[in-house]
Design an enzyme around this catalytic site. Structure first.
Site, PDB file in Angstrom:
ATOM      1  N   GLY A   1      13.897  57.894   9.403  1.00 30.43           N
ATOM      2  CA  GLY A   1      13.316  56.946   8.449  1.00 30.43           C
ATOM      3  C   GLY A   1      13.028  55.586   9.060  1.00 30.43           C
ATOM      4  O   GLY A   1      12.628  54.660   8.360  1.00 30.43           O
TER       5      GLY A   1
ATOM      6  N   GLU B   1       7.455  55.395   9.989  1.00 28.83           N
ATOM      7  CA  GLU B   1       6.775  56.077   8.890  1.00 28.83           C
ATOM      8  C   GLU B   1       6.023  57.295   9.421  1.00 28.83           C
ATOM      9  O   GLU B   1       5.829  57.435  10.627  1.00 28.83           O
ATOM     10  CB  GLU B   1       5.808  55.092   8.222  1.00 28.83           C
ATOM     11  CG  GLU B   1       6.537  53.800   7.861  1.00 28.83           C
ATOM     12  CD  GLU B   1       5.763  52.907   6.902  1.00 28.83           C
ATOM     13  OE1 GLU B   1       5.018  53.441   6.075  1.00 28.83           O
ATOM     14  OE2 GLU B   1       5.933  51.691   7.000  1.00 28.83           O
TER      15      GLU B   1
ATOM     16  N   ASP C   1       1.863  45.541  12.989  1.00 25.14           N
ATOM     17  CA  ASP C   1       2.936  44.889  12.227  1.00 25.14           C
ATOM     18  C   ASP C   1       3.451  43.659  12.990  1.00 25.14           C
ATOM     19  O   ASP C   1       3.629  42.583  12.416  1.00 25.14           O
ATOM     20  CB  ASP C   1       4.080  45.882  11.978  1.00 25.14           C
ATOM     21  CG  ASP C   1       5.276  45.224  11.319  1.00 25.14           C
ATOM     22  OD1 ASP C   1       5.229  44.992  10.107  1.00 25.14           O
ATOM     23  OD2 ASP C   1       6.263  44.928  12.038  1.00 25.14           O
TER      24      ASP C   1
ATOM     25  N   LYS D   1       3.251  39.347  12.131  1.00 19.45           N
ATOM     26  CA  LYS D   1       4.375  38.416  12.166  1.00 19.45           C
ATOM     27  C   LYS D   1       4.141  37.284  13.162  1.00 19.45           C
ATOM     28  O   LYS D   1       4.475  36.123  12.897  1.00 19.45           O
ATOM     29  CB  LYS D   1       5.659  39.168  12.513  1.00 19.45           C
ATOM     30  CG  LYS D   1       6.108  40.066  11.360  1.00 19.45           C
ATOM     31  CD  LYS D   1       7.151  41.065  11.821  1.00 19.45           C
ATOM     32  CE  LYS D   1       7.613  41.963  10.690  1.00 19.45           C
ATOM     33  NZ  LYS D   1       8.283  43.183  11.200  1.00 19.45           N
TER      34      LYS D   1
ATOM     35  N   GLY E   1      16.711  47.060   7.349  1.00 19.74           N
ATOM     36  CA  GLY E   1      17.914  47.434   6.613  1.00 19.74           C
ATOM     37  C   GLY E   1      17.965  46.690   5.297  1.00 19.74           C
ATOM     38  O   GLY E   1      17.567  45.535   5.230  1.00 19.74           O
TER      39      GLY E   1
END
Lengths: 279, 279
Positions: A33, A36, A47, A51, A149
């Site tokens: 997990g 993806e 991604d 950022k 998390g």
């Protein structure tokens, strides 16, 4: 510069510590997990680019957009690249980098990068993220924490909410206005300069190295390290070089010439090196 | 926990990387202006204690005073202790440590500590300082920067001034009130528990190890590693042990007994070990 994507850092750490291959590690990350089912945004660097755009805008007080970022992912990194890197004293990390060069302007990019093993970012492993800054007065500083998390994420979000609540309570919303109050020059990515690691698959024949060295020389790319791996049974012959600092445009020209050299079967991997001792 | 004193971190890093002795390194640090001519406040841990008092008060929202801190410096660390540590996979750092144990309360101390080489603080060298936090939601995080020098110091001070100016400008001074709004229980230092590294100078005679092991056993101190170095010509015989987790009071009792054992010439060095894998 920073490690701002947990998925790719988990994968690269796993490849480094357990000498596993990209595909294996990706499958495991998906099963757990961490990645993806369509991992493109993570492994392709998008991604991280989103950022670093925010970080660069805050750091340099100017608006940086996603279109300004040169983005490269980790899809071409193989276990052997990490092994070569380690043998040369480097770790391989996917970094978001934003530099403000007073002369040429600001460059922002995301790319797999070799860092000296002694660099603070080189020891940031697994799902940890970290941002490393170098400022005119503060010098070098690093901020490290978990990049994913539910508890760490919730902690950050609730921290922001408390900050906002304090501003509302003390009647001081808008206490810090938009940080992008300047307009600064961007540097075209072709001008970016850094040493490069290049792994080539070559024909195992006399003169291969000479032809390759000549191709680099013709583009004014000087070499710092050369590792020649003769073909073991059933394996391809490989040549790995680390160049001195070279601009993106000169590097791309050299790579174009290498790709059409008869002795070169394939340019397998190109990774930039961030090492102040090679300047 | 954190490395909050630049002088001692410079000295320990120098001892680690160049295998120099304490006296040599102190002299060099004084010559370079990193250590004062009376270095007591730095090498004795007092400067670090003053800083960890502030950090602990903010972290746990309760008032901690200097008198609550158990302070130990680096004066007894020799080059060989760092060498033993390295051979066991540890770095030696002078740490300020503040722990909030829901059962026993808060303990605050400054002491030389062995950290696994893979711990983020283990790689913080030279004049760098770093604070490592472990929170219920945020997990582990670290903040690293230079601990001395006029530009980094000025940068911090000016940063604080700008923060205050913003508060004044937006009419929100006192936006964050005193962080010590609770009164929490302190844990007496004797109750603190951790593994310990102990280096003993012993007589090179049969039964020395057995007598020492028996002394530890009688105080319920169980041993994890034992290194026995037989006396080379002109050198003393040495025994180094790493214990399992042991309370300060049990450790001190064991050390008292060891000191009067006929085979023990000297308890040369005691260093606590922070290693979650040894719990």
């Amino acid at each position: 510069m920073g490690i701002v994507n947990g998925t790719t850092n988990y994968m690269l750490s796993k490849m480094s510590n357990e000498h596993l291959d990209y595909d294996e590690v990706l499958k495991e990350a998906q099963a757990k997990g961490y990645a993806e089912s369509d991992p493109t945004a993570d492994v392709g660097g998008l991604d991280a680019a989103r950022k670093v755009v925010i970080l660069a805008s805050i750091a340099f007080n100017t608006r940086i957009s996603l279109k300004d970022v040169l983005v490269e992912g980790i899809e071409n990194i193989e276990a052997c690249d990490i092994k070569y890197a380690q043998s040369l004293g480097y770790a391989v990390k996917l970094l978001g980098i934003a530099k403000n060069d007073p002369e040429n302007g600001i460059t922002v990019c995301v790319k797999p990068t070799m860092l000296p093993l002694t660099h603070p970012l080189a020891g940031v492993n697994g799902v940890y993220n970290a941002v490393f800054v170098n400022g005119d007065a503060i010098g070098e500083a690093m901020f490290l924490g978990m990049g994913a998390g539910r508890l760490p994420t919730a902690s950050s979000v609730v921290g922001d909410i408390i900050e906002i609540a304090r501003d509302i309570q003390s009647g001081s919303t808008g206490r810090i206005s938009c940080t992008c109050f300047k307009e600064k020059k961007l540097c075209p990515p072709e001008k970016m300069s850094a040493p490069a690691y290049i792994r080539l698959q070559v024909l195992d024949q006399p003169g291969a190295l000479a032809a390759i060295a000549a191709a680099f020389g013709a583009q004014n790319v000087s070499l710092r390290n050369v590792i020649q791996q003769n073909a073991a049974k059933g394996q391809k012959a490989e040549i790995v070089v680390i160049t001195h600092s070279v601009s993106e445009s000169n590097l791309q020209m050299a790579l174009q010439i290498l790709r059409v050299l008869p002795v070169v079967e394939k340019v397998s991997c190109v990774i930039r090196v961030e090492d102040s001792s090679l300047a």
